[in-house]
Every structure is written in C-alpha cells, then in structure tokens.
Design a protein around this motif. Structure first.
Motif, mmCIF file in Angstrom:
data_model
loop_
_atom_site.group_PDB
_atom_site.id
_atom_site.type_symbol
_atom_site.label_atom_id
_atom_site.label_comp_id
_atom_site.label_asym_id
_atom_site.label_seq_id
_atom_site.Cartn_x
_atom_site.Cartn_y
_atom_site.Cartn_z
ATOM 1 N N MET A 187 -26.442 29.990 13.980
ATOM 2 C CA MET A 187 -25.865 28.742 14.376
ATOM 3 C C MET A 187 -26.599 27.532 13.800
ATOM 4 N N PRO A 188 -27.787 27.692 13.200
ATOM 5 C CA PRO A 188 -28.426 26.532 12.624
ATOM 6 C C PRO A 188 -27.572 25.903 11.531
ATOM 7 N N GLY A 189 -26.760 26.690 10.818
ATOM 8 C CA GLY A 189 -25.877 26.134 9.801
ATOM 9 C C GLY A 189 -24.849 25.202 10.398
ATOM 10 N N ASP A 190 -24.374 25.513 11.620
ATOM 11 C CA ASP A 190 -23.407 24.651 12.309
ATOM 12 C C ASP A 190 -24.036 23.312 12.660
ATOM 13 N N ALA A 191 -25.292 23.330 13.168
ATOM 14 C CA ALA A 191 -25.978 22.098 13.553
ATOM 15 C C ALA A 191 -26.226 21.246 12.315
ATOM 16 N N LEU A 192 -26.622 21.897 11.229
ATOM 17 C CA LEU A 192 -26.872 21.175 9.991
ATOM 18 C C LEU A 192 -25.580 20.543 9.467
ATOM 19 N N SER A 193 -24.488 21.252 9.493
ATOM 20 C CA SER A 193 -23.234 20.694 9.010
ATOM 21 C C SER A 193 -22.754 19.566 9.917
ATOM 22 N N ALA A 194 -22.996 19.654 11.225
ATOM 23 C CA ALA A 194 -22.631 18.572 12.137
ATOM 24 C C ALA A 194 -23.470 17.333 11.837
ATOM 25 N N GLU A 195 -24.768 17.538 11.544
ATOM 26 C CA GLU A 195 -25.630 16.415 11.182
ATOM 27 C C GLU A 195 -25.162 15.797 9.855
ATOM 28 N N ARG A 196 -24.811 16.669 8.939
ATOM 29 C CA ARG A 196 -24.343 16.191 7.630
ATOM 30 C C ARG A 196 -23.051 15.405 7.776
ATOM 31 N N ILE A 197 -22.141 15.891 8.607
ATOM 32 C CA ILE A 197 -20.878 15.188 8.846
ATOM 33 C C ILE A 197 -21.142 13.821 9.462
ATOM 34 N N ASP A 198 -22.039 13.752 10.445
ATOM 35 C CA ASP A 198 -22.387 12.461 11.060
ATOM 36 C C ASP A 198 -22.979 11.496 10.033
ATOM 37 N N ALA A 199 -23.843 12.014 9.142
ATOM 38 C CA ALA A 199 -24.459 11.172 8.116
ATOM 39 C C ALA A 199 -23.394 10.638 7.153
ATOM 40 N N ILE A 200 -22.460 11.507 6.763
ATOM 41 C CA ILE A 200 -21.386 11.075 5.860
ATOM 42 C C ILE A 200 -20.536 9.999 6.523
ATOM 43 N N LEU A 201 -20.189 10.203 7.793
ATOM 44 C CA LEU A 201 -19.382 9.209 8.517
ATOM 45 C C LEU A 201 -20.135 7.885 8.676
ATOM 46 N N ASP A 202 -21.441 7.960 8.952
ATOM 47 C CA ASP A 202 -22.242 6.731 9.073
ATOM 48 C C ASP A 202 -22.298 5.981 7.746
ATOM 49 N N ASP A 203 -22.506 6.718 6.644
ATOM 50 C CA ASP A 203 -22.525 6.085 5.316
ATOM 51 C C ASP A 203 -21.182 5.429 5.007
ATOM 52 N N ARG A 204 -20.129 6.131 5.316
ATOM 53 C CA ARG A 204 -18.774 5.589 5.062
ATOM 54 C C ARG A 204 -18.537 4.331 5.893
ATOM 55 N N THR A 205 -18.954 4.347 7.147
ATOM 56 C CA THR A 205 -18.793 3.173 8.015
ATOM 57 C C THR A 205 -19.568 1.979 7.462
ATOM 58 N N ARG A 206 -20.815 2.207 7.030
ATOM 59 C CA ARG A 206 -21.614 1.121 6.447
ATOM 60 C C ARG A 206 -20.970 0.601 5.159
ATOM 61 N N SER A 207 -20.444 1.497 4.350
ATOM 62 C CA SER A 207 -19.805 1.108 3.102
ATOM 63 C C SER A 207 -18.575 0.234 3.356
ATOM 64 N N LEU A 208 -17.771 0.645 4.318
ATOM 65 C CA LEU A 208 -16.584 -0.165 4.637
ATOM 66 C C LEU A 208 -16.966 -1.514 5.233
ATOM 67 N N ALA A 209 -17.975 -1.557 6.071
ATOM 68 C CA ALA A 209 -18.417 -2.813 6.672
ATOM 69 C C ALA A 209 -18.995 -3.756 5.622
ATOM 70 N N ALA A 210 -19.638 -3.196 4.600
ATOM 71 C CA ALA A 210 -20.241 -4.021 3.548
ATOM 72 C C ALA A 210 -19.180 -4.715 2.696
ATOM 73 N N ARG A 211 -18.001 -4.161 2.618
ATOM 74 C CA ARG A 211 -16.934 -4.774 1.826
ATOM 75 C C ARG A 211 -16.422 -6.060 2.451
ATOM 76 N N GLY A 212 -16.651 -6.231 3.706
ATOM 77 C CA GLY A 212 -16.116 -7.405 4.399
ATOM 78 C C GLY A 212 -14.743 -7.081 4.956
ATOM 79 N N ALA A 213 -14.246 -7.980 5.693
ATOM 80 C CA ALA A 213 -12.932 -7.787 6.292
ATOM 81 C C ALA A 213 -11.860 -7.807 5.215
ATOM 82 N N THR A 214 -10.858 -7.008 5.400
ATOM 83 C CA THR A 214 -9.749 -7.031 4.454
ATOM 84 C C THR A 214 -9.028 -8.358 4.595
ATOM 85 N N PRO A 215 -8.510 -8.893 3.509
ATOM 86 C CA PRO A 215 -7.823 -10.176 3.593
ATOM 87 C C PRO A 215 -6.624 -10.067 4.538
#
Length: 186
Positions: free
Chosen positions: A1-29
């Motif tokens: 099950m350690p692979g499941d925990a690692l993939s869940a952590e990886r998924i959270d990291a990807i989602l956090d990066d994506r959220t920061r990336s979208l926020a950095a673009r600014g609000a859509t016009p």
C-alpha cells in the motif's frame, strides 16, 4: 500500500502545482455583454443602431418635402397607409453625406408617437457587438459609444468591424429633431 500513499501524495502535489499555475495567470478577462445592432452606412460613417429600436427596413424612395423642416428631414413618405417622417441619418449626426447608389434604405424606428425613418446609404448586417466608451469618431452626443462586431457565423463587412463603428443613442438623436417641430411657448 505504500505505492497508493505515494500516488495520492503525487496527485495532491500535481493539483497544488496546477492551482498555483492557474492563480499566477490572473483572473480571466470578464466577458463583456454584447448587444444586437443593425450595422449601416450613414454618409461616409459606419454606425450601429440598437436592433430593439428597429421596426423595419425598406428601400428608400422619393419623399414629399416639408417646408420649414430641419435640414436633416428629407420629407414624408407613406408605408402601409402610415405616414413616415424620413430623416437623413448622416445629416442628423453632422457627418459627411455621400450619394447613395440605388437610393439607400429607410430604417423605420420602433417608438411611440409619430413614425420616423432614418435614411442610410446601405444596411450592412445584423451583428452582436460589445459597446465601448470612446472619444474619437463622430463625437456627437447622439453616439452612445463605439463597438467592434463580435465574431459570428455570418461576418458583416470586415472593414467596418475591424475599424469599429459608432453606436447610435436613438432617443438622443431624435430629441433635437422632435424639439424643432414643437412651437415655442409665447
């Protein structure tokens, strides 16, 4: 099950990066609301009339002149048994007039009171456009703003939409003409 925990952590990291990336673009016009306009040529100018103010369009025909009328009032014509006062839109705006090939069109306005038609050189299209404030162009008080046509399936004249056009404030346009027809108080 350690692979499941690692993939869940990886998924959270990807989602956090994506959220920061979208926020950095600014609000859509913000999408600006569009307005349906009848695009016309009035003299040498391109103008838009609010579609809700238009009752009908028909080919221009000679009118009966009215003595003592304002210079922009071409005269009177009949349509379906109703008398219509025909105003040259270019003259009413103070724009340069141009001779109409084929006589032009009359745009009958939807309003209470006397029927009024605006003579234009040519009706170009119906288009959706976002109204923008502007200080260039006609600069008359009968101009509500300026616009460029929004992209649509049937494109109006590309030269008009790229350069933009004045949007007419119909009540402001008619106010001086209607006031000119009233007798002054004694």
């Amino acid at each position: 099950m350690p692979g499941d925990a690692l993939s869940a952590e990886r998924i959270d990291a990807i989602l956090d990066d994506r959220t920061r990336s979208l926020a950095a673009r600014g609000a859509t016009p913000e999408a600006r609301p569009t307005r349906a306009l009848l695009l016309c040529r009035a003299g040498t100018e391109a103008v838009g009339l609010p579609l809700e103010a238009v009752a009908e369009v028909f080919p221009f025909r000679p009118c009966t002149p009215v003595p003592g009328a304002p210079a922009s009032l071409i005269g009177l014509t009949g349509r379906g048994g109703i008398l219509i006062s025909v105003v040259d839109l270019a003259a009413a705006l103070g724009a340069a007039t141009a001779p109409a090939a084929g006589g032009g069109h009359v745009v009958v306005l939807r309003r209470d009171g006397p029927r009024i038609g605006l003579r234009v050189e040519r009706v170009l299209a119906v288009a959706d456009a976002a109204l923008e404030a502007g200080s260039e162009g006609l600069g008359r008080r009968a101009v509500a703003g300026y616009a460029r046509a929004a992209p649509s399936g049937s494109r109006p004249d590309a030269n008009v939409t790229e350069a933009g056009f004045a949007v007419i404030d119909v009540p402001a346009l008619l106010a001086p003409l209607l006031a000119a027809g009233r007798p002054s108080p004694a």
